[in-house]
Design a protein around this motif. Sequence first.
Motif, PDB file in Angstrom:
ATOM      1  N   PRO A 147      -3.459  17.458  -9.625  1.00 43.45           N
ATOM      2  CA  PRO A 147      -3.971  16.390 -10.496  1.00 43.45           C
ATOM      3  C   PRO A 147      -3.355  15.048 -10.126  1.00 43.45           C
ATOM      4  O   PRO A 147      -2.128  14.914 -10.045  1.00 43.45           O
ATOM      5  CB  PRO A 147      -3.535  16.833 -11.896  1.00 43.45           C
ATOM      6  N   PHE A 148      -4.216  14.062  -9.884  1.00 42.71           N
ATOM      7  CA  PHE A 148      -3.737  12.773  -9.371  1.00 42.71           C
ATOM      8  C   PHE A 148      -4.810  11.730  -9.611  1.00 42.71           C
ATOM      9  O   PHE A 148      -5.980  11.946  -9.293  1.00 42.71           O
ATOM     10  CB  PHE A 148      -3.441  12.924  -7.870  1.00 42.71           C
ATOM     11  N   ASP A 149      -4.417  10.582 -10.168  1.00 41.98           N
ATOM     12  CA  ASP A 149      -5.369   9.517 -10.477  1.00 41.98           C
ATOM     13  C   ASP A 149      -5.452   8.502  -9.342  1.00 41.98           C
ATOM     14  O   ASP A 149      -5.708   7.327  -9.587  1.00 41.98           O
ATOM     15  CB  ASP A 149      -4.983   8.818 -11.786  1.00 41.98           C
ATOM     16  N   GLY A 150      -5.253   8.955  -8.117  1.00 36.35           N
ATOM     17  CA  GLY A 150      -5.335   8.085  -6.950  1.00 36.35           C
ATOM     18  C   GLY A 150      -6.717   8.148  -6.341  1.00 36.35           C
ATOM     19  O   GLY A 150      -7.684   8.429  -7.055  1.00 36.35           O
ATOM     20  N   PRO A 151      -6.834   7.904  -5.045  1.00 38.41           N
ATOM     21  CA  PRO A 151      -5.757   7.582  -4.109  1.00 38.41           C
ATOM     22  C   PRO A 151      -5.193   6.177  -4.335  1.00 38.41           C
ATOM     23  O   PRO A 151      -5.762   5.359  -5.042  1.00 38.41           O
ATOM     24  CB  PRO A 151      -6.430   7.669  -2.740  1.00 38.41           C
ATOM     25  N   MET A 152      -4.089   5.951  -3.653  1.00 37.35           N
ATOM     26  CA  MET A 152      -3.472   4.626  -3.617  1.00 37.35           C
ATOM     27  C   MET A 152      -3.064   4.351  -2.173  1.00 37.35           C
ATOM     28  O   MET A 152      -3.135   5.211  -1.316  1.00 37.35           O
ATOM     29  CB  MET A 152      -2.260   4.553  -4.553  1.00 37.35           C
ATOM     30  N   SER A 153      -2.596   3.144  -1.911  1.00 37.71           N
ATOM     31  CA  SER A 153      -2.000   2.848  -0.608  1.00 37.71           C
ATOM     32  C   SER A 153      -1.137   1.606  -0.740  1.00 37.71           C
ATOM     33  O   SER A 153      -1.101   0.966  -1.803  1.00 37.71           O
ATOM     34  CB  SER A 153      -3.056   2.644   0.480  1.00 37.71           C
ATOM     35  N   GLU A 154      -0.445   1.295   0.340  1.00 40.82           N
ATOM     36  CA  GLU A 154       0.436   0.134   0.369  1.00 40.82           C
ATOM     37  C   GLU A 154       0.164  -0.684   1.623  1.00 40.82           C
ATOM     38  O   GLU A 154      -0.299  -0.155   2.641  1.00 40.82           O
ATOM     39  CB  GLU A 154       1.915   0.570   0.369  1.00 40.82           C
ATOM     40  N   ALA A 155       0.458  -1.969   1.540  1.00 45.05           N
ATOM     41  CA  ALA A 155       0.326  -2.856   2.703  1.00 45.05           C
ATOM     42  C   ALA A 155       1.482  -3.845   2.683  1.00 45.05           C
ATOM     43  O   ALA A 155       1.856  -4.353   1.618  1.00 45.05           O
ATOM     44  CB  ALA A 155      -0.999  -3.599   2.674  1.00 45.05           C
ATOM     45  N   ARG A 156       2.033  -4.090   3.857  1.00 49.16           N
ATOM     46  CA  ARG A 156       3.096  -5.088   3.985  1.00 49.16           C
ATOM     47  C   ARG A 156       2.473  -6.374   4.510  1.00 49.16           C
ATOM     48  O   ARG A 156       1.906  -6.398   5.599  1.00 49.16           O
ATOM     49  CB  ARG A 156       4.182  -4.596   4.938  1.00 49.16           C
ATOM     50  N   VAL A 157       2.595  -7.432   3.718  1.00 51.41           N
ATOM     51  CA  VAL A 157       1.968  -8.712   4.058  1.00 51.41           C
ATOM     52  C   VAL A 157       3.044  -9.712   4.457  1.00 51.41           C
ATOM     53  O   VAL A 157       4.062  -9.859   3.782  1.00 51.41           O
ATOM     54  CB  VAL A 157       1.162  -9.271   2.870  1.00 51.41           C
ATOM     55  N   VAL A 158       2.811 -10.390   5.575  1.00 54.70           N
ATOM     56  CA  VAL A 158       3.703 -11.473   6.003  1.00 54.70           C
ATOM     57  C   VAL A 158       2.877 -12.730   6.237  1.00 54.70           C
ATOM     58  O   VAL A 158       1.662 -12.657   6.436  1.00 54.70           O
ATOM     59  CB  VAL A 158       4.478 -11.107   7.285  1.00 54.70           C
TER      60      VAL A 158
END
Length: 755
Positions: A147-158
């Motif tokens: 059970p998971f209310d994702g998906p999610m992800s991450e990004a590194r911004v410069v």
Amino acid sequence: MSIPQAFIETVTLTDGREITIETGKLAKQADGSVVVKCGGTMLLATVVANKEANPGVDFLPLTVDYREKFYAGGRIPGNFFRREAKPSDDEVLTMRLVDRVLRPLFPEDFHAEVQVMISLISYDKEVMPEALAGLAASAAIAITDIPFDGPMSEARVVRIDGQLSVNPSYENLLKSDIDIMVGATKDSIVMVEGEMKEISEQEMLEAINFAHAEIKKQIEAQERLAAKVGKAFPKREYSHEDHDEEIREKVWKECYDKVYEVAKTPSNKEERGDKFKAIREEFLAQYAENEEELARVTPFVKVYYHDVEKEAMRQMILEDNIRLDGRDPQTIRPIWSEIDYLPGAHGSAVFTRGETQSLTAVTLGSVKDANMIDSVITQHDERFFLHYNFPPFSTGEARPLRGTSRREVGHGNLAQRALTAVIPAENPYTIRIVSDILESNGSSSMATVCAGTLALMDAGVQITKPVSGIAMGLITDKKSGKFTVLSDILGDEDHLGDMDFKVTGTADGITACQMDIKIQGLSMDIMEKALMQAKDGRLHILNKITETISTPRADVKPHAPKMVVMEIAKDFIGAVIGPGGKIIQQLQKDTETVIAIEEIGEIGRIEIAGTDREKINAAIAKINEITFVPVVGEVYKGKVVKVMDFGAFVAIAKGTEGLLHISEIEWARLDKVPYAEGDEVEVKFMGYDDRKKMKLSRKVLLPRPPRPERPEGQGRPEGQGRPDGQRRPDGQRRPEGQRPQAEKPAEDQTPSSEA
């Protein structure tokens, strides 16, 4: 046995690079496993979740573990055991970044143990791996029935030269003025953390929006991959909580008004906690005569009473604009601070805001005291670092100490990033800051930033500007659509609220931030309001700090090390160190200093540290003596070491001497050298002769005497040539430096002896 068929999905970033997500080939006994690859960087992520919750567990026991394998970068660990040991601070920080986005996306009533493991298995210096860790963890869960209310992800911004980009190389990271990690679902931002160089609130919002656009692409790829695999739906059934609706209704009916009244009456943390506890105990007292019934209802009462506390506090803020300590949403708690509290430290400060207090000390050291960073990604010496300690007594608890917690690492890193922007590039010291939290009721990391600023200025570190920090909170009501942004939140407001948003900065802009959002669908309008309200609070705190000390001390304290940095030619490094370090060790002993030498390109950088400036100067003089190279045209004060008929040999440094010819002592002709051994004389270095011997002159430092005038009609005085530059009778100038030739006698004349 044939190679299993893998399922692969691809994400194309804005700059054209591709990220691939692969599953079905590795670690197939885990509930879910994926390999995420970008360039030559590869991460393996796995997830396993138990089917049932352990007895008595009423929370989500989620563990996120991130490890960097040294083989990924073709390296062998540099520690004694030559194997990966406990996680480094950077690995712990990556674990926290992933955990903080994943945790809110699991159902509140799901309490089975979940373990997410992420490993860096290949490293390409053009792709930083932590930017891919959130994507890998989420993809591993997304393809399972957990059970998971994702998906999610991450990004590194410069941002480099005004241009935003994602997932930079380590080299580009060092050039950026914005560096933030953003975690999000398709619909909302969940986490933001990073550092900046005094940017505006609008610039920060622009970077967050840029990151979210990239994250949406990665989420869509996970959804496509989950559809291919076919295990993600339906999600597994579970029942990890038991409820008694009758008890729930009774708790709300009998306790809500009492709790609301306590919450509405301003009180300190301990007093308020005692009153809340008394209401709960009063409710349970009605079951005291029946021990069996008391044991049955107590777990339910604890859960439902917590919900009552949460709702009463939230409604009080939304409806009455009153907080637990009586403040309105914008007001900052009372602040007092003091510097120079610890006489033995090089710099110290106490910063207290409400019931949160930090005692912070600064220690100054040399390059030898730098924090050595040895990881797959980088090997370097860290010259500025901050350690944060959160002992149990700060919250009135007694619990065992288990070493530095992940939370302590994370809070210390945030404060360090906040202050890094104002440490001058030419700072000669290694600087260690230690923050001990002595009291805590919300926002202790921001108290560390404020105390750190004060302690740095007290230590005489010439920071460019003071920095302050503030923690913002949020209370929302989905039914009514109301929301309230809170400045300088309490511990209870963090625990029971919807957001913890920490912002640090100078008077001119933001230097670091950390945001965790506990609800879905937070709009950018609310985030913008929180940022602008944070700016007002940050400036208020900054004014309070500068009332205690507004600028750094002009110099370090008498007992602190004084640091001098000098540079020498690389060729002299060996001469300064001496055979087996003999010369430098003796020099340190004689002058009671600490001397460190490092080779940087074609120069040797020397740091000399000591508490006595005279002894530091003695060390400098000795090094200058060893590395002395005379400069043509410079004037030196030398000592006569030998006198000859034709001149004197003058030493302008130890082991460096040259000839002061008798003709270079005075403008007048001398028959004898007017010096004795040991006399001091000021000379100018004129260069080298044909035999590479030094030529010195004293007369060029003296005023040239005027030439005597000739009576009209007479020739020049005997032995005196024409004045410089005067024309000869034939109207031509003599070439510079050419001696006059004796005139040839006529053929019928005999030259005299004088000719």
